[in-house]
Design a protein around this motif. Structure first.
Motif, mmCIF file in Angstrom:
data_model
loop_
_atom_site.group_PDB
_atom_site.id
_atom_site.type_symbol
_atom_site.label_atom_id
_atom_site.label_comp_id
_atom_site.label_asym_id
_atom_site.label_seq_id
_atom_site.Cartn_x
_atom_site.Cartn_y
_atom_site.Cartn_z
ATOM 1 N N TYR A 35 22.639 -4.030 -18.133
ATOM 2 C CA TYR A 35 21.883 -4.631 -17.304
ATOM 3 C C TYR A 35 20.425 -4.853 -17.235
ATOM 4 O O TYR A 35 19.609 -6.081 -17.559
ATOM 5 C CB TYR A 35 22.061 -3.922 -15.594
ATOM 6 C CG TYR A 35 23.427 -4.817 -15.494
ATOM 7 C CD1 TYR A 35 23.898 -6.063 -15.168
ATOM 8 C CD2 TYR A 35 24.607 -4.264 -15.003
ATOM 9 C CE1 TYR A 35 24.987 -6.612 -15.070
ATOM 10 C CE2 TYR A 35 25.424 -4.335 -14.477
ATOM 11 C CZ TYR A 35 25.927 -5.351 -14.170
ATOM 12 O OH TYR A 35 27.026 -5.863 -13.884
ATOM 13 N N VAL A 36 19.645 -3.877 -18.278
ATOM 14 C CA VAL A 36 18.295 -3.191 -18.565
ATOM 15 C C VAL A 36 19.107 -2.477 -20.608
ATOM 16 O O VAL A 36 19.734 -2.260 -20.760
ATOM 17 C CB VAL A 36 17.951 -2.192 -18.286
ATOM 18 C CG1 VAL A 36 17.428 -2.092 -16.457
ATOM 19 C CG2 VAL A 36 19.025 -0.898 -17.667
ATOM 20 N N SER A 37 17.286 -3.089 -20.852
ATOM 21 C CA SER A 37 17.882 -2.843 -22.449
ATOM 22 C C SER A 37 17.492 -1.701 -22.671
ATOM 23 O O SER A 37 16.261 -0.836 -21.168
ATOM 24 C CB SER A 37 16.562 -3.383 -23.119
ATOM 25 O OG SER A 37 15.059 -3.134 -22.527
ATOM 26 N N ALA A 38 17.465 -0.886 -23.572
ATOM 27 C CA ALA A 38 16.635 0.858 -24.367
ATOM 28 C C ALA A 38 15.470 1.016 -23.929
ATOM 29 O O ALA A 38 14.545 1.930 -23.232
ATOM 30 C CB ALA A 38 17.471 0.851 -25.665
ATOM 31 N N GLU A 39 14.706 -0.822 -24.268
ATOM 32 C CA GLU A 39 13.207 -0.323 -24.057
ATOM 33 C C GLU A 39 12.953 0.251 -22.527
ATOM 34 O O GLU A 39 11.864 0.578 -22.410
ATOM 35 C CB GLU A 39 12.807 -1.354 -24.942
ATOM 36 C CG GLU A 39 11.451 -1.632 -25.131
ATOM 37 C CD GLU A 39 10.522 -2.547 -25.740
ATOM 38 O OE1 GLU A 39 9.627 -2.883 -25.849
ATOM 39 O OE2 GLU A 39 11.490 -3.979 -25.546
ATOM 40 N N ASP A 40 13.016 -0.809 -21.950
ATOM 41 C CA ASP A 40 12.925 -0.617 -20.588
ATOM 42 C C ASP A 40 13.147 1.160 -19.872
ATOM 43 O O ASP A 40 12.276 1.586 -18.742
ATOM 44 C CB ASP A 40 13.493 -1.487 -19.648
ATOM 45 C CG ASP A 40 13.567 -2.587 -19.929
ATOM 46 O OD1 ASP A 40 12.167 -3.380 -20.168
ATOM 47 O OD2 ASP A 40 14.239 -4.070 -19.693
ATOM 48 N N VAL A 41 14.112 0.983 -19.949
ATOM 49 C CA VAL A 41 14.550 2.667 -19.810
ATOM 50 C C VAL A 41 13.466 3.740 -20.732
ATOM 51 O O VAL A 41 13.140 4.477 -19.948
ATOM 52 C CB VAL A 41 15.968 3.176 -20.060
ATOM 53 C CG1 VAL A 41 16.065 4.811 -20.170
ATOM 54 C CG2 VAL A 41 17.120 2.269 -20.100
ATOM 55 N N ASP A 42 13.007 3.164 -22.094
ATOM 56 C CA ASP A 42 12.135 4.299 -22.569
ATOM 57 C C ASP A 42 10.936 4.383 -22.120
ATOM 58 O O ASP A 42 9.969 4.869 -21.700
ATOM 59 C CB ASP A 42 11.747 3.934 -24.207
ATOM 60 C CG ASP A 42 12.844 4.533 -24.887
ATOM 61 O OD1 ASP A 42 14.601 5.417 -24.461
ATOM 62 O OD2 ASP A 42 13.183 3.665 -26.020
ATOM 63 N N ARG A 43 10.352 3.026 -21.355
ATOM 64 C CA ARG A 43 8.871 2.621 -20.851
ATOM 65 C C ARG A 43 9.118 3.633 -19.676
ATOM 66 O O ARG A 43 8.214 3.755 -19.314
ATOM 67 C CB ARG A 43 8.574 1.055 -20.588
ATOM 68 C CG ARG A 43 8.661 0.294 -22.027
ATOM 69 C CD ARG A 43 7.747 -0.933 -20.953
ATOM 70 N NE ARG A 43 8.965 -2.223 -20.665
ATOM 71 C CZ ARG A 43 9.296 -2.830 -21.615
ATOM 72 N NH1 ARG A 43 8.823 -2.430 -23.165
ATOM 73 N NH2 ARG A 43 10.366 -3.677 -20.920
ATOM 74 N N ALA A 44 10.509 3.384 -18.423
ATOM 75 C CA ALA A 44 10.127 4.435 -17.754
ATOM 76 C C ALA A 44 10.470 5.480 -17.761
ATOM 77 O O ALA A 44 9.651 6.142 -16.526
ATOM 78 C CB ALA A 44 11.184 3.497 -16.679
ATOM 79 N N ARG A 45 10.861 5.782 -18.580
ATOM 80 C CA ARG A 45 10.682 7.572 -19.307
ATOM 81 C C ARG A 45 9.528 7.728 -19.584
ATOM 82 O O ARG A 45 9.308 8.754 -19.288
ATOM 83 C CB ARG A 45 11.564 7.709 -20.118
ATOM 84 C CG ARG A 45 12.005 9.082 -20.253
ATOM 85 C CD ARG A 45 13.472 9.753 -21.002
ATOM 86 N NE ARG A 45 14.596 9.882 -20.979
ATOM 87 C CZ ARG A 45 15.006 8.343 -20.967
ATOM 88 N NH1 ARG A 45 14.693 7.492 -22.294
ATOM 89 N NH2 ARG A 45 16.242 8.129 -20.303
ATOM 90 N N THR A 46 8.315 7.443 -19.854
ATOM 91 C CA THR A 46 7.487 7.613 -20.374
ATOM 92 C C THR A 46 6.715 7.066 -19.065
ATOM 93 O O THR A 46 5.167 8.205 -19.589
ATOM 94 C CB THR A 46 6.822 6.854 -21.491
ATOM 95 O OG1 THR A 46 7.608 6.702 -22.836
ATOM 96 C CG2 THR A 46 5.262 6.981 -21.965
ATOM 97 N N ALA A 47 6.333 6.757 -18.182
ATOM 98 C CA ALA A 47 6.012 6.195 -17.376
ATOM 99 C C ALA A 47 6.328 7.349 -15.960
ATOM 100 O O ALA A 47 4.990 8.242 -15.296
ATOM 101 C CB ALA A 47 6.162 5.420 -16.123
ATOM 102 N N GLN A 48 7.250 7.802 -16.130
ATOM 103 C CA GLN A 48 7.619 8.970 -15.185
ATOM 104 C C GLN A 48 7.055 10.890 -15.738
ATOM 105 O O GLN A 48 6.198 11.495 -15.151
ATOM 106 C CB GLN A 48 9.259 9.529 -15.307
ATOM 107 C CG GLN A 48 9.731 10.163 -14.521
ATOM 108 C CD GLN A 48 10.056 11.648 -15.031
ATOM 109 O OE1 GLN A 48 10.440 11.817 -16.283
ATOM 110 N NE2 GLN A 48 9.879 13.036 -14.409
ATOM 111 N N ARG A 49 6.948 10.201 -16.647
ATOM 112 C CA ARG A 49 6.153 11.484 -17.899
ATOM 113 C C ARG A 49 4.981 11.863 -17.718
ATOM 114 O O ARG A 49 3.933 13.229 -17.071
ATOM 115 C CB ARG A 49 6.534 11.284 -19.636
ATOM 116 C CG ARG A 49 8.070 11.978 -19.866
ATOM 117 C CD ARG A 49 8.505 12.469 -20.969
ATOM 118 N NE ARG A 49 9.991 12.389 -21.696
ATOM 119 C CZ ARG A 49 10.288 11.967 -22.601
ATOM 120 N NH1 ARG A 49 9.443 11.193 -23.012
ATOM 121 N NH2 ARG A 49 11.989 12.230 -23.107
#
Length: 356
Positions: free
Chosen positions: A148-162
């Motif tokens: 449902y989401v791409s790995a890129e979207d998850v990486d951007r979310a993880r970067t935003a969280q950090r």
């Protein structure tokens, strides 16, 4: 023979009559003494104080002379006031400077408090952003396996969280630094209380530099002059309290029966026996010094000298008589006096100072 006996009898009668009259006179005198005890073992007394400056300094003005009469509030002497005036001026200047420092410091503290509040608000914003980024990451990670989401979207979310977590840590550190920078004015306020106390002491010392009469009196034992360095608590002269005069009369203990405070008395002075002064018993001593029999009594008790050491004589106790209307020109401390107590007389009497 009868004539000789008659003449002898006639000669005895005058002698008998004289003896009877003498006895009657003696009885009358004794009764009078019992009714009105009298003593010439008396002297004039008044309360005195030592006039002492409460600050050190040189006497720049001595406003009285020896044996001068003064009124309450009259200037007695003045100590050089310049050191105490300077101390007062310094204290007031320090207070002004300290008040300005407190005002400026308070402004700085207010700015620091505003900054600390702003930083705390930034911390709350960073905490909210970090929380939102963490929630977004947690929602996206389960969706990655289902496509449902791409790995890129998850990486951007993880970067935003950090990133938001780092911003929160930085904001918290800044908040701690801002809180530590807020320094109050408590120390300066405490210092101001010290300066106020110093000003009060300086004002008091300046007031002490001027010595005034605390009551109507007469200056005695003045043995100094202007220019002398006066030491605090060291007497300069003595002031007699002329508002109240007393006669201290030493009466035998056998004469004190019925005598109490308020008993009327008549006194006169040896310097002018023609004047009589009325008064009342103020108090009767409850102790005298006794040098006999090894009796240890306080040294401050009055000492009454006995005149006959080889026989047992009645002890004398001081009776303090307050004189109602003394002649201020006649009364002097230590003047010899005669006192007559009149326990049977009522009223105060108004014959003070009358000639007899």
């Amino acid at each position: 023979m009868a004539t000789v006996a008659s003449r002898t009898s006639k000669r005895k009668w005058p002698a008998i009559i004289l003896v009877v009259l003498t006895l009657l006179l003696l009885v009358f005198v004794v009764r009078q003494l019992d009714r009105a005890p009298r003593t010439d073992d008396a002297y004039v007394y008044a309360d005195t104080i030592n006039v002492v400056p409460e600050v050190n300094g040189r006497i720049v003005e001595l406003a009285v002379r020896d044996n001068q009469a003064v009124k309450q509030g009259d200037l007695l002497l003045r100590i050089d006031p310049r050191p105490y005036q300077d101390a007062l001026t310094r204290g007031k200047a320090s207070l002004v400077a300290l008040d300005r420092q407190i005002e400026l410091t308070q402004r700085s503290v207010n700015a620091q408090q505003y900054n600390a509040e702003s930083v705390r608000a930034a911390v709350e914003r960073a905490r909210a952003a970090s929380s939102q980024a963490s929630d977004t990451l947690h929602r996206m990670e389960p969706l990655l396996s289902h496509g449902y989401v791409s790995a890129e979207d998850v990486d951007r979310a993880r970067t935003a969280q950090r990133s938001t977590q780092a911003e929160l840590s930085a904001a918290q550190l800044q908040a701690q630094q801002a809180a530590a920078a807020v320094s109050g004015v408590d120390a300066l306020v405490a210092q101001r209380a010290v300066v106020m106390a110093e000003i009060s002491i300086a004002e008091l010392n300046l007031e002490y530099a001027t010595v005034r009469a605390p009551f109507d009196g007469r200056v005695v034992s003045l043995k100094t002059s202007t220019g002398e360095f006066a030491t605090a608590l060291k007497p300069v002269f003595t002031l007699i309290d002329t508002r109240h005069w007393y006669v201290v009369a030493n009466f035998r203990e056998t004469e004190l029966k019925g005598i109490r405070a308020g008993t009327p008395a008549t006194v006169y002075l040896m310097s002018d026996p023609g004047q009589r002064f009325q008064g009342k018993v103020d108090s009767i001593s409850y102790g005298v010094a006794n040098d006999e029999g090894g009796l240890a009594l306080p040294s401050g008790l009055p000492h009454i000298q006995r005149t006959l050491n080889w026989v047992h004589v009645a002890q004398r106790f001081p009776v303090k008589i307050r004189v109602d209307q003394p002649n201020l020109e006649l009364f002097r401390v230590g003047t010899s006096a005669v006192a007559v107590l009149e326990p049977g007389r009522a009223g105060d009497g108004n014959g003070n100072g009358e000639r007899h």
